[in-house]
Design an enzyme around this catalytic site. Structure first.
Site, PDB file in Angstrom:
ATOM      1  N   LYS A  43     -40.416  -1.482 -34.569  1.00  0.00           N
ATOM      2  CA  LYS A  43     -39.868  -1.078 -33.087  1.00  0.00           C
ATOM      3  C   LYS A  43     -38.759  -1.850 -32.475  1.00  0.00           C
ATOM      4  CE  LYS A  43     -44.888  -0.639 -31.722  1.00  0.00           C
ATOM      5  NZ  LYS A  43     -45.657  -1.160 -31.110  1.00  0.00           N
ATOM      6  N   GLY A  44     -38.428  -3.250 -33.310  1.00  0.00           N
ATOM      7  CA  GLY A  44     -37.716  -3.959 -32.759  1.00  0.00           C
ATOM      8  C   GLY A  44     -36.223  -3.648 -32.495  1.00  0.00           C
ATOM      9  N   GLU A  99     -30.773  -3.174 -37.191  1.00  0.00           N
ATOM     10  CA  GLU A  99     -32.019  -3.917 -37.070  1.00  0.00           C
ATOM     11  C   GLU A  99     -31.650  -5.024 -35.997  1.00  0.00           C
ATOM     12  OE1 GLU A  99     -35.014  -4.500 -37.486  1.00  0.00           O
ATOM     13  OE2 GLU A  99     -35.925  -4.444 -39.439  1.00  0.00           O
ATOM     14  N   ASP A 100     -32.717  -5.414 -35.286  1.00  0.00           N
ATOM     15  CA  ASP A 100     -32.670  -6.609 -34.286  1.00  0.00           C
ATOM     16  C   ASP A 100     -32.402  -7.835 -34.969  1.00  0.00           C
ATOM     17  OD1 ASP A 100     -35.139  -6.388 -35.143  1.00  0.00           O
ATOM     18  OD2 ASP A 100     -36.307  -6.723 -33.548  1.00  0.00           O
ATOM     19  N   ASP A 103     -34.527 -11.835 -41.305  1.00  0.00           N
ATOM     20  CA  ASP A 103     -35.176 -13.317 -41.186  1.00  0.00           C
ATOM     21  C   ASP A 103     -35.179 -13.504 -42.682  1.00  0.00           C
ATOM     22  OD1 ASP A 103     -36.960 -15.121 -40.809  1.00  0.00           O
ATOM     23  OD2 ASP A 103     -37.948 -14.186 -39.018  1.00  0.00           O
ATOM     24  N   LYS A 131     -30.870 -15.176 -39.365  1.00  0.00           N
ATOM     25  CA  LYS A 131     -31.301 -16.424 -39.679  1.00  0.00           C
ATOM     26  C   LYS A 131     -31.141 -16.717 -41.101  1.00  0.00           C
ATOM     27  CE  LYS A 131     -35.626 -16.511 -36.726  1.00  0.00           C
ATOM     28  NZ  LYS A 131     -36.963 -16.550 -36.692  1.00  0.00           N
ATOM     29  N   PHE A 152     -38.329 -19.114 -33.441  1.00  0.00           N
ATOM     30  CA  PHE A 152     -39.100 -17.977 -33.048  1.00  0.00           C
ATOM     31  C   PHE A 152     -38.340 -17.412 -31.745  1.00  0.00           C
ATOM     32  CE2 PHE A 152     -41.900 -14.790 -31.568  1.00  0.00           C
ATOM     33  CZ  PHE A 152     -42.804 -14.417 -32.551  1.00  0.00           C
ATOM     34  N   ASP A 159     -40.464  -9.210 -30.268  1.00  0.00           N
ATOM     35  CA  ASP A 159     -41.492  -9.416 -29.399  1.00  0.00           C
ATOM     36  C   ASP A 159     -42.421 -10.695 -29.753  1.00  0.00           C
ATOM     37  OD1 ASP A 159     -42.347  -8.157 -31.923  1.00  0.00           O
ATOM     38  OD2 ASP A 159     -44.484  -8.104 -31.040  1.00  0.00           O
ATOM     39  N   ARG A 165     -40.342  -7.611 -25.512  1.00  0.00           N
ATOM     40  CA  ARG A 165     -39.421  -6.889 -25.959  1.00  0.00           C
ATOM     41  C   ARG A 165     -38.293  -6.496 -24.789  1.00  0.00           C
ATOM     42  NH1 ARG A 165     -40.914  -5.236 -31.267  1.00  0.00           N
ATOM     43  NH2 ARG A 165     -43.155  -4.816 -31.488  1.00  0.00           N
TER      44      ARG A 165
END
Ligand code: PRP
Length: 188
Positions: A43-44, A99-100, A103, A131, A152, A159, A165
């Site tokens: 969802k991000g 993508e948001d 990672d 990141k 984080f 989220d 979000r």
């Protein structure tokens, strides 16, 4: 529910907007005449997808894919289950995964490899946040907005247990909240 005051702002809304415009300008230049398919990873990515797509000056098509997080047992293999697949046929198309955040890289690496088996003309990645310290697999990120520390982060699509979000900025969630030791905000 109000956003907790404990969230420390990392990137403001204007800074994010500027970066998204910059990425969109590069994409517009690089994909001229190619009519790319933008694929948002749910969802991000929904906020990034909405903002970025409106700044790209090309006749893009859009689709979404949803994946489930790899469980503990598959974390090292990076196997991700596709929960909602693409509607579009991407054979011969120029695909740009949106993508948001990247990672460990496991999600995007898996998606890139999976989508490549469908014979697209190309598959590249565009992320708002990167990141590098957290990376577990080597992967090329063609379009990267901000490099951030291994903390984080929430907001702008990201989220914590489905919360935050909607925040227009990116904030850092304190470790004690992210690890569940302390619940520092009130719910109704
Ligand atoms: C987040 C993010 C990426 C993925 C990145 O999704 O949106 O898809 O994690 O992590 P990785 O590089 O370590 O694979 P999440 O699983 O939290 O789901 P969501 O997008 O629905 O919030």
């Amino acid at each position: 529910m109000q956003p907790p005051e404990v969230i420390e702002q990392l990137l403001g809304a204007e800074e994010i907007e500027g970066k998204v415009r910059e990425l969109a300008a590069r994409i517009t230049e690089d994909y001229r005449g190619k009519d790319p398919v933008l694929v948002g990873v749910l969802k991000g990515a929904f906020v990034m997808m909405a903002d970025l797509s409106r700044c790209i000056d090309l006749p893009v098509e859009m689709d979404f894919i949803a994946v489930s997080s790899y469980g503990k047992e598959t974390a090292s293999s990076g196997v991700v289950r596709i929960v909602k697949d693409l509607d579009l046929d991407i054979e011969g198309r120029h695909v740009l995964l949106i993508e948001d955040i990247v990672d460990t890289g496991l999600t995007l690496n898996y998606l890139m490899n999976t989508l490549k088996t469908r014979n697209p003309a190309s598959v590249e990645v565009c992320v708002l946040l990167n990141k590098p310290e957290a990376r577990k697999v080597d992967m090329e990120v063609r379009y990267s907005g901000f490099e951030i520390p291994d903390r984080f982060v929430v907001g702008y699509g990201l989220d914590f247990a489905e919360r935050f979000r909607h925040l227009p900025y990116i904030g850092i969630l304190p470790d004690e909240v992210a690890t569940g030791v302390e619940e520092s905000w009130e719910t109704e």
